[in-house]
Scaffold this active site. Structure first.
Site, mmCIF file in Angstrom:
data_model
loop_
_atom_site.group_PDB
_atom_site.id
_atom_site.type_symbol
_atom_site.label_atom_id
_atom_site.label_comp_id
_atom_site.label_asym_id
_atom_site.label_seq_id
_atom_site.Cartn_x
_atom_site.Cartn_y
_atom_site.Cartn_z
ATOM 1 N N THR A 2 5.615 90.758 -1.572
ATOM 2 C CA THR A 2 5.998 89.685 -0.658
ATOM 3 C C THR A 2 7.477 89.840 -0.339
ATOM 4 O OG1 THR A 2 4.341 88.138 -1.392
ATOM 5 C CG2 THR A 2 6.398 87.177 -0.633
ATOM 6 N N ARG A 43 -7.645 81.802 1.416
ATOM 7 C CA ARG A 43 -6.673 81.359 0.407
ATOM 8 C C ARG A 43 -5.261 81.340 1.014
ATOM 9 N NH1 ARG A 43 -1.770 83.579 -1.842
ATOM 10 N NH2 ARG A 43 -1.513 82.779 -3.942
ATOM 11 N N ASP A 95 1.965 79.763 -1.749
ATOM 12 C CA ASP A 95 3.148 78.904 -1.635
ATOM 13 C C ASP A 95 4.000 79.234 -0.402
ATOM 14 O OD1 ASP A 95 3.598 81.399 -3.212
ATOM 15 O OD2 ASP A 95 5.697 80.804 -2.946
ATOM 16 N N THR A 106 9.020 83.964 -4.893
ATOM 17 C CA THR A 106 7.932 84.931 -4.855
ATOM 18 C C THR A 106 7.227 84.918 -6.203
ATOM 19 O OG1 THR A 106 7.331 87.242 -4.464
ATOM 20 C CG2 THR A 106 9.450 86.856 -5.517
HETATM 21 N N1 ASP Z 1 3.819 83.970 -3.454
HETATM 22 C C1 ASP Z 1 2.909 84.826 -2.751
HETATM 23 C C2 ASP Z 1 1.549 84.144 -2.698
HETATM 24 O O1 ASP Z 1 1.145 83.531 -3.677
HETATM 25 C C3 ASP Z 1 2.721 86.170 -3.368
HETATM 26 C C4 ASP Z 1 3.977 86.848 -3.853
HETATM 27 O O2 ASP Z 1 5.068 86.299 -3.751
HETATM 28 O O3 ASP Z 1 3.894 88.007 -4.333
HETATM 29 O O4 ASP Z 1 0.867 84.277 -1.719
#
Ligand code: ASP
Length: 302
Positions: A161, A189, A192, A212
């Site tokens: 991310t 889905r 956050d 993240t």
């Molecule tokens: N926070 C992101 C999510 O849950 C994924 C990530 O940050 O790697 O979609």
């Protein structure tokens, strides 16, 4: 222009893998793009958006061209952006077929009275503004829903991310993030990243935060706003992030990393995971990019 020295931070995800040399170079390049904009007097939100666009376009992170697929084969992406002067924010969730979800989020912030657009209608919105498209993957239509459901556990954490926070010459902060989500997600889905207060938050009276990690945990403690609340209460960035990440681990065994910056250009990069691909630049020397910053240690017993 007033005297605030601009600063930009960016990340390419937190997880169990170390950064690749390619990702390291891309983060450095993205930081340069963002900083040069700030240096020329651009608003923090512009620097954040353009920094994230470099990472989305690279295909080397879990965002934009590199966004991972959901269990049915669909590529549904989330992004958000917020600026701290007027608390303006924009976000998209489950958007498909475009290269730059962060720009769709910025357009929601600037061209509408809304904060969040979702699903096919978010894609229609992006198409209206002629945002660059990417090919949609073929859906796996034959997999029974019960089989998808079984494949969702356990959730694993990997890099990818992307996000950024910045403070501009006027002392305004901004935060943004863009993602393809986590491994083994059910279709539809949402994590956050597009949720203001969870994945991002920005307030000139506190600071800007981009999160993240596993979104399900980040949402449940409204992490970005929790960190900003501590900043507003007078805590420095590193303590604010540490306190919230410790709580995330202690209360719900979450896993995350955060970028934090204040209007006075104090900042911190803090993570619970073994690695967090990230960096910062204030225009002096070279951008600093790495994968180990302030680590919140995970207690072995509870
Ligand atoms: N926070 C992101 C999510 O849950 C994924 C990530 O940050 O790697 O979609």
């Amino acid at each position: 222009m007033n005297g605030t020295a601009p600063l930009i931070l960016a990340h390419g995800g937190a997880g169990s893998r170390s950064i690749t040399s390619e990702q390291q170079e891309l983060l450095g390049a993205a930081l340069r793009v963002g900083y040069h904009l700030l240096d020329r007097g651009a608003p923090a939100a512009t620097a954040v958006e353009q920094t994230i666009r470099v990472l989305e376009r690279s295909g080397r992170f879990n965002a934009g061209l590199g966004a991972r697929l959901q269990l049915d084969g669909g590529r549904r992406m989330d992004a958000s952006i917020m600026e701290g002067k007027n608390l303006q924010a924009g976000a998209v969730a489950s958007i498909e077929d475009i290269v730059h979800p962060i720009t769709a989020a910025r357009l929601v912030m600037e061209e509408t009275n809304h904060v969040l657009l979702v699903g096919p209608m978010a894609t229609v919105f992006a198409n209206h503004f002629k945002l660059e498209r990417q090919r949609s993957p073929a859906l796996r239509r034959r997999v029974p829903y019960g089989a998808l459901l079984k494949r969702t556990k356990p959730i694993s954490s990997r890099h990818g991310t992307v996000g950024a926070v910045a403070v501009d010459r006027f002392g305004t902060v901004a935060a943004g993030a863009s993602t393809g989500g986590i491994a083994r997600m059910l279709p539809g889905r949402v994590g956050d990243t597009p949720l203001i207060g969870c994945g991002v938050y920005a307030d000139n009276r506190a600071g800007a935060v981009s999160m993240t990690g596993i979104g399900e945990g980040i949402i449940r403690i409204a992490a970005a706003k929790a960190i900003c609340d501590r900043l507003a209460g007078g805590a420095v960035p590193i303590d604010s992030a540490r306190q919230v990440l410790k709580m995330l681990v202690a209360r719900i065994q979450g896993s995350a990393g955060s970028l934090v910056v204040t209007p006075a250009a104090r900042f911190a990069i803090v993570h619970v995971t073994p690695y967090m691909a990230a960096g910062w630049w204030n225009g002096k020397g070279e951008p600093v990019v790495g994968d180990r910053f302030e680590r919140v240690s995970i207690p072995t017993s509870r």
